[in-house]
Design an enzyme around this catalytic site. Sequence first.
Site, PDB file in Angstrom:
ATOM      1  N   GLU A 166       0.833  -1.198   0.000  1.00 11.35           N
ATOM      2  CA  GLU A 166       0.000   0.000   0.000  1.00 11.35           C
ATOM      3  C   GLU A 166       0.868   1.249   0.000  1.00 11.35           C
ATOM      4  O   GLU A 166       1.876   1.303   0.699  1.00 11.35           O
ATOM      5  CB  GLU A 166      -0.820   0.068   1.288  1.00 11.35           C
ATOM      6  CG  GLU A 166      -1.768  -1.061   1.475  1.00 11.35           C
ATOM      7  CD  GLU A 166      -2.494  -0.956   2.817  1.00 11.35           C
ATOM      8  OE1 GLU A 166      -3.341  -1.793   3.071  1.00 11.35           O
ATOM      9  OE2 GLU A 166      -2.193  -0.031   3.603  1.00 11.35           O
ATOM     10  N   CYS A 200       3.292   8.243   1.789  1.00 12.75           N
ATOM     11  CA  CYS A 200       3.673   7.273   2.810  1.00 12.75           C
ATOM     12  C   CYS A 200       3.976   5.952   2.109  1.00 12.75           C
ATOM     13  O   CYS A 200       3.112   5.396   1.441  1.00 12.75           O
ATOM     14  CB  CYS A 200       2.515   7.122   3.799  1.00 12.75           C
ATOM     15  SG  CYS A 200       2.793   5.860   5.042  1.00 12.75           S
ATOM     16  N   CYS A 223       5.125  -7.527   8.170  1.00 18.66           N
ATOM     17  CA  CYS A 223       6.016  -6.983   9.198  1.00 18.66           C
ATOM     18  C   CYS A 223       6.225  -8.023  10.285  1.00 18.66           C
ATOM     19  O   CYS A 223       5.304  -8.728  10.660  1.00 18.66           O
ATOM     20  CB  CYS A 223       5.400  -5.720   9.811  1.00 18.66           C
ATOM     21  SG  CYS A 223       6.488  -4.912  11.009  1.00 18.66           S
ATOM     22  N   CYS A 258       3.667  -5.779  16.712  1.00 24.79           N
ATOM     23  CA  CYS A 258       2.952  -4.866  17.611  1.00 24.79           C
ATOM     24  C   CYS A 258       1.495  -5.328  17.690  1.00 24.79           C
ATOM     25  O   CYS A 258       0.864  -5.581  16.665  1.00 24.79           O
ATOM     26  CB  CYS A 258       3.029  -3.427  17.093  1.00 24.79           C
ATOM     27  SG  CYS A 258       4.710  -2.798  17.000  1.00 24.79           S
ATOM     28  N   CYS A 315      -1.484  -3.465  15.741  1.00 22.60           N
ATOM     29  CA  CYS A 315      -1.290  -3.071  14.341  1.00 22.60           C
ATOM     30  C   CYS A 315      -1.834  -4.134  13.389  1.00 22.60           C
ATOM     31  O   CYS A 315      -1.645  -5.332  13.609  1.00 22.60           O
ATOM     32  CB  CYS A 315       0.196  -2.865  14.092  1.00 22.60           C
ATOM     33  SG  CYS A 315       0.595  -2.445  12.400  1.00 22.60           S
ATOM     34  N   GLY A 331       5.627  -2.359   7.492  1.00 17.98           N
ATOM     35  CA  GLY A 331       7.019  -2.802   7.582  1.00 17.98           C
ATOM     36  C   GLY A 331       7.837  -1.979   8.550  1.00 17.98           C
ATOM     37  O   GLY A 331       7.425  -0.898   8.971  1.00 17.98           O
ATOM     38  N   GLU A 332       8.973  -2.523   8.936  1.00 16.28           N
ATOM     39  CA  GLU A 332       9.897  -1.812   9.820  1.00 16.28           C
ATOM     40  C   GLU A 332      11.112  -1.397   8.988  1.00 16.28           C
ATOM     41  O   GLU A 332      11.943  -2.235   8.629  1.00 16.28           O
ATOM     42  CB  GLU A 332      10.286  -2.730  10.997  1.00 16.28           C
ATOM     43  CG  GLU A 332      11.400  -2.200  11.873  1.00 16.28           C
ATOM     44  CD  GLU A 332      11.254  -0.733  12.267  1.00 16.28           C
ATOM     45  OE1 GLU A 332      10.198  -0.330  12.759  1.00 16.28           O
ATOM     46  OE2 GLU A 332      12.225   0.024  12.064  1.00 16.28           O
ATOM     47  N   SER A 385      10.043   6.362  10.167  1.00 13.69           N
ATOM     48  CA  SER A 385       9.435   5.989  11.440  1.00 13.69           C
ATOM     49  C   SER A 385       9.869   4.578  11.824  1.00 13.69           C
ATOM     50  O   SER A 385       9.795   3.659  11.023  1.00 13.69           O
ATOM     51  CB  SER A 385       7.917   6.049  11.297  1.00 13.69           C
ATOM     52  OG  SER A 385       7.297   5.642  12.496  1.00 13.69           O
ATOM     53  N   SER A 394       7.997   5.256  17.189  1.00 14.76           N
ATOM     54  CA  SER A 394       6.710   4.751  17.677  1.00 14.76           C
ATOM     55  C   SER A 394       6.889   4.350  19.125  1.00 14.76           C
ATOM     56  O   SER A 394       7.451   3.305  19.423  1.00 14.76           O
ATOM     57  CB  SER A 394       6.282   3.534  16.846  1.00 14.76           C
ATOM     58  OG  SER A 394       6.075   3.939  15.519  1.00 14.76           O
ATOM     59  N   HIS A 410       4.339   4.823  22.067  1.00 17.47           N
ATOM     60  CA  HIS A 410       3.053   4.194  22.417  1.00 17.47           C
ATOM     61  C   HIS A 410       2.898   3.735  23.860  1.00 17.47           C
ATOM     62  O   HIS A 410       1.807   3.319  24.265  1.00 17.47           O
ATOM     63  CB  HIS A 410       2.733   3.012  21.496  1.00 17.47           C
ATOM     64  CG  HIS A 410       2.776   3.330  20.038  1.00 17.47           C
ATOM     65  ND1 HIS A 410       2.460   4.569  19.533  1.00 17.47           N
ATOM     66  CD2 HIS A 410       3.104   2.572  18.957  1.00 17.47           C
ATOM     67  CE1 HIS A 410       2.593   4.559  18.219  1.00 17.47           C
ATOM     68  NE2 HIS A 410       2.988   3.363  17.837  1.00 17.47           N
ATOM     69  N   ASN A 462      -6.712   3.756  15.286  1.00 12.47           N
ATOM     70  CA  ASN A 462      -7.606   3.327  14.221  1.00 12.47           C
ATOM     71  C   ASN A 462      -8.012   1.888  14.465  1.00 12.47           C
ATOM     72  O   ASN A 462      -7.155   1.009  14.503  1.00 12.47           O
ATOM     73  CB  ASN A 462      -6.814   3.372  12.907  1.00 12.47           C
ATOM     74  CG  ASN A 462      -7.451   4.304  11.926  1.00 12.47           C
ATOM     75  OD1 ASN A 462      -8.623   4.166  11.604  1.00 12.47           O
ATOM     76  ND2 ASN A 462      -6.660   5.257  11.462  1.00 12.47           N
ATOM     77  N   CYS A 517      -2.706   1.948   8.097  1.00 12.93           N
ATOM     78  CA  CYS A 517      -1.833   0.858   8.469  1.00 12.93           C
ATOM     79  C   CYS A 517      -2.259  -0.536   8.031  1.00 12.93           C
ATOM     80  O   CYS A 517      -2.651  -1.360   8.854  1.00 12.93           O
ATOM     81  CB  CYS A 517      -1.673   0.841   9.993  1.00 12.93           C
ATOM     82  SG  CYS A 517      -1.453   2.457  10.651  1.00 12.93           S
TER      83      CYS A 517
HETATM   84  N1  SAH Z   1       7.442   0.066  11.686  1.00 11.66           N
HETATM   85  C1  SAH Z   1       7.458   1.493  11.710  1.00 11.66           C
HETATM   86  C2  SAH Z   1       6.636   2.159  10.613  1.00 11.66           C
HETATM   87  C3  SAH Z   1       5.289   1.578  10.272  1.00 11.66           C
HETATM   88  S1  SAH Z   1       3.926   1.798  11.363  1.00 11.66           S
HETATM   89  C4  SAH Z   1       7.053   2.006  13.062  1.00 11.66           C
HETATM   90  O1  SAH Z   1       6.693   1.203  13.911  1.00 11.66           O
HETATM   91  O2  SAH Z   1       7.152   3.193  13.310  1.00 11.66           O
HETATM   92  C5  SAH Z   1       3.499   3.493  11.285  1.00 11.66           C
HETATM   93  C6  SAH Z   1       2.827   4.014  12.567  1.00 11.66           C
HETATM   94  O3  SAH Z   1       1.448   3.601  12.659  1.00 11.66           O
HETATM   95  C7  SAH Z   1       3.479   3.500  13.817  1.00 11.66           C
HETATM   96  O4  SAH Z   1       3.603   4.523  14.763  1.00 11.66           O
HETATM   97  C8  SAH Z   1       2.494   2.443  14.272  1.00 11.66           C
HETATM   98  O5  SAH Z   1       2.660   2.147  15.614  1.00 11.66           O
HETATM   99  C9  SAH Z   1       1.184   3.104  13.954  1.00 11.66           C
HETATM  100  N2  SAH Z   1       0.014   2.232  13.927  1.00 11.66           N
HETATM  101  C10 SAH Z   1      -0.051   0.909  13.700  1.00 11.66           C
HETATM  102  N3  SAH Z   1      -1.311   0.459  13.775  1.00 11.66           N
HETATM  103  C11 SAH Z   1      -2.084   1.527  14.042  1.00 11.66           C
HETATM  104  C12 SAH Z   1      -3.471   1.703  14.223  1.00 11.66           C
HETATM  105  N4  SAH Z   1      -4.332   0.701  14.116  1.00 11.66           N
HETATM  106  N5  SAH Z   1      -3.934   2.961  14.469  1.00 11.66           N
HETATM  107  C13 SAH Z   1      -3.073   4.005  14.542  1.00 11.66           C
HETATM  108  N6  SAH Z   1      -1.745   3.899  14.369  1.00 11.66           N
HETATM  109  C14 SAH Z   1      -1.254   2.666  14.136  1.00 11.66           C
END
Ligand code: SAH
Length: 349
Positions: A90, A103, A110, A114, A117, A160-161, A192, A215, A217, A291, A334
Amino acid sequence: MKSIYNYDLKNLEIKLTKLGEKPFRAKQVFSWLYEKRVDSFDEMTNLSFDLREKLKENFVLNTLKLVKQQTAADETSKYLLECEDGALIETVLMKHDYGYSVCVTSQVGCAMGCKFCASGLLKAKRNLSAGELVNQIMFVQKDLDKREKRVSHIVVMGIGEPFMNYPNVMEFIACVNNDKGLNIGARHITISTCGIAPVIKRFADEMSQVNLAISLHAPNDALRSQIMPVNDMFNLEELFEALHYYQKKSNRRLTFEYILIDGVNDTLQQAKELVELVKSMNAYVNLIPYNEVEENPFRPTQPKNAAAFYDYLKRHNVQCVIRREKGSEIDAACGQLRANVEKQRSARR
Ligand code: SAH
């Protein structure tokens, strides 16, 4: 065959020299690719017929196919793209008052796991090549060309990371950053990461002008380990040690992303811990409304809790914003579009 989007200018010079061409040809090809943005080698009309044939024999151009595009009222547009091996990725275009950002996805799936996610639901499959990363930008830029607009910012924040695909992501940045190419400034690019501490240090040494977002959180190790398994590999102490190193090297302001999840990380006590954690840094905190992902139990924080959390940070001199959601009606968050299309596909199988 390898996509020519895999080569930044330097590597294209090397490659064309190996093919028996003069190095300056690389600049001409680069200009056709990134300034004139052609879709085929045949359109590179100031190159000899022989060279065009040679390019065709050695490279392909676009390797991504559009499967689905969804555009929201706020101009957020989501592209579901298929790679040559059938993998779905995406790419999201967003309009801001300062320009258009894209983006990009850095991996197919991934591995970081998390809990909140949607990407993790799909598991890791492979790294994207530098060319597939560049190709995502070119795909969107060619769409924007129809409106005579330009991609001005890039965020590596898709599925992805990125720091688990470090060399390809760095080559991608070198390519889009080149002033003979798209010329997107390092300060307009943000990566990120969920916090791969040793790679943050390497990044600080090599790419200190590119913005970094973390990230976070959760404000303590116990909670962070519960929702982000990466914290068991690199805990907050190791993460912050790497972040101090980055700030010393780059002098740039960091971004912390903090998704507010109902009853998980959104209490005032947690706001207090967060203040303690970030107050010594030159940073701002992006509070992001969670989300919802159907398959997991997490829900977005209540608006009144988000407001109280935000007020607490502000009162304690932490710079922060509550980020507006963009394009939620188009599964823009995401991995959701990809997850939904994969579900439909496997239901059909
Ligand atoms: N792996 C990287 C980049 C991808 S995720 C990272 O972790 O930063 C991009 C961002 O979206 C991250 O901050 C992630 O924690 C967040 N994210 C993942 N799922 C989400 C969700 N359902 N709602 C809001 N943010 C989310």
